[in-house]
Structure formats: C-alpha cells, structure tokens
Design a protein around this motif. Structure first.
Motif, PDB file in Angstrom:
ATOM      1  N   CYS A   1       0.753  -1.139  -0.143  1.00 37.93           N
ATOM      2  CA  CYS A   1      -0.045  -0.044  -0.240  1.00 37.93           C
ATOM      3  C   CYS A   1       0.828   1.213   0.019  1.00 37.93           C
ATOM      4  CB  CYS A   1      -0.892  -0.017   1.238  1.00 37.93           C
ATOM      5  SG  CYS A   1      -2.060  -1.312   1.152  1.00 37.93           S
ATOM      6  N   THR A   2       0.224   2.332  -0.507  1.00 41.20           N
ATOM      7  CA  THR A   2       1.182   3.644  -0.547  1.00 41.20           C
ATOM      8  C   THR A   2       0.830   4.240   0.644  1.00 41.20           C
ATOM      9  OG1 THR A   2       0.268   3.737  -3.038  1.00 41.20           O
ATOM     10  CG2 THR A   2       1.020   5.773  -1.969  1.00 41.20           C
TER      11      THR A   2
ATOM     12  N   ASN B   1      -4.997   9.944  -2.287  1.00 40.99           N
ATOM     13  CA  ASN B   1      -4.678   8.616  -3.357  1.00 40.99           C
ATOM     14  C   ASN B   1      -5.716   7.636  -2.822  1.00 40.99           C
ATOM     15  OD1 ASN B   1      -2.651   9.801  -4.989  1.00 40.99           O
ATOM     16  ND2 ASN B   1      -1.134   9.272  -3.215  1.00 40.99           N
TER      17      ASN B   1
ATOM     18  N   ASN C   1      -6.186   3.258  -2.568  1.00 38.46           N
ATOM     19  CA  ASN C   1      -5.686   1.762  -2.747  1.00 38.46           C
ATOM     20  C   ASN C   1      -6.731   0.763  -2.743  1.00 38.46           C
ATOM     21  OD1 ASN C   1      -2.216   1.958  -1.547  1.00 38.46           O
ATOM     22  ND2 ASN C   1      -3.107   2.727  -3.144  1.00 38.46           N
TER      23      ASN C   1
END
Length: 152
Positions: free
Chosen positions: A60-61, A94, A96
């Motif tokens: 994951c980011t 963002n 995910n």
C-alpha cells in the motif's frame, strides 16, 4: 490523484490478463496501476490469508485511503463509485483498492481499510474481480467525463 489496485496473485497470459490490460490502457491518463503480491510458501487457509494480508499492506501507498473488496462490504452503483472517486480526487487523496486471494482478505487488512466495498453477493474468482474493478474504474472515469460509455 493516483489509484492503485493491489491484488494477490500474478495473472499469467490469460483472457483475464488481456482484459486487465485493455482497461489499464484505457485508464492510462488516469494514473491507475496494478501491484501484484504473491505468497509463494506452502501455507494454507487462515495462515496463507494472514501472510497475503501482510504482503498487501506492505504494498500500500503510505497515506492512501485503503478500499478493501469484501463480499460483506457496501454495494455501490457505478455512479456512486464515480462520486466516491471524485470526492477523493477533490481532497487530493490517493486510493488503494485491495483484492485478496482465493481464501479471502485477512481481518487485519479489513481492520486497516478505510472503506469496504462489494462487487455483489456472488463469489468471484480474484482474477475476475480484478477485471470487474478495472472496468468499474474506467466506467467511473467516463461517468465523470460525461462520456456516453455509461448508459443508465
């Protein structure tokens, strides 16, 4: 904004992979990508699911909102998914999207996820779930652009 689909398993040259490539190509300008993780050990059941969960979380980011695909998650219409993505985009967040393996998704991943969504009440192979999610991300892009791809 960046959207990353993080999925257990590596798709080989199959019709599912071809469809994933088709939608990823259509989504090129939208900064959508796929990260694959794979547990290669001989683990089964809950232990395998837990180990895959660790791999998913590591992929994951940092700072991204986690959206787990789970059969018990919220079912959304395509327009609702488009609104969800647009709101994240406005916040500069963002996303995910996480797809578990054949055994499902670990409780740890579900607990760390900000959202849980469902592709419906039926059970889908994870390779098809990936195709279906990518198609819905493309559909959301087209809805937000006012393109006639999505028809009610």
């Amino acid at each position: 904004m960046q959207i990353i689909v993080i999925a257990v398993g590596r798709l080989k040259r199959t019709s599912e992979q071809n469809l994933c490539d088709l939608y990823l190509n259509r989504l090129k300008s939208s900064r959508v990508s796929v990260r694959e993780v794979e547990e290669r050990g001989p683990f089964l059941g809950d232990e395998r699911m837990a180990r895959e969960g660790e791999l998913l979380l590591r992929a994951c980011t940092p700072g991204a909102e986690l959206v787990a695909l789970d059969r018990l998650g919220r079912e959304m219409k395509s327009e609702e998914l488009a609104e969800f993505i647009e709101e994240a985009q406005i916040r500069g967040q963002n996303l995910n999207f996480i797809i578990g393996g054949a055994n499902g998704i670990s409780k740890k991943v579900l607990k760390k996820s900000n959202y849980k969504i469902s592709l419906g009440k039926m059970t889908w192979p994870h390779a098809l779930a990936r195709v279906m999610l990518l198609e819905q991300l493309y559909r959301a892009q087209q809805i937000l652009a006012g393109h006639p791809y999505h028809r009610n």
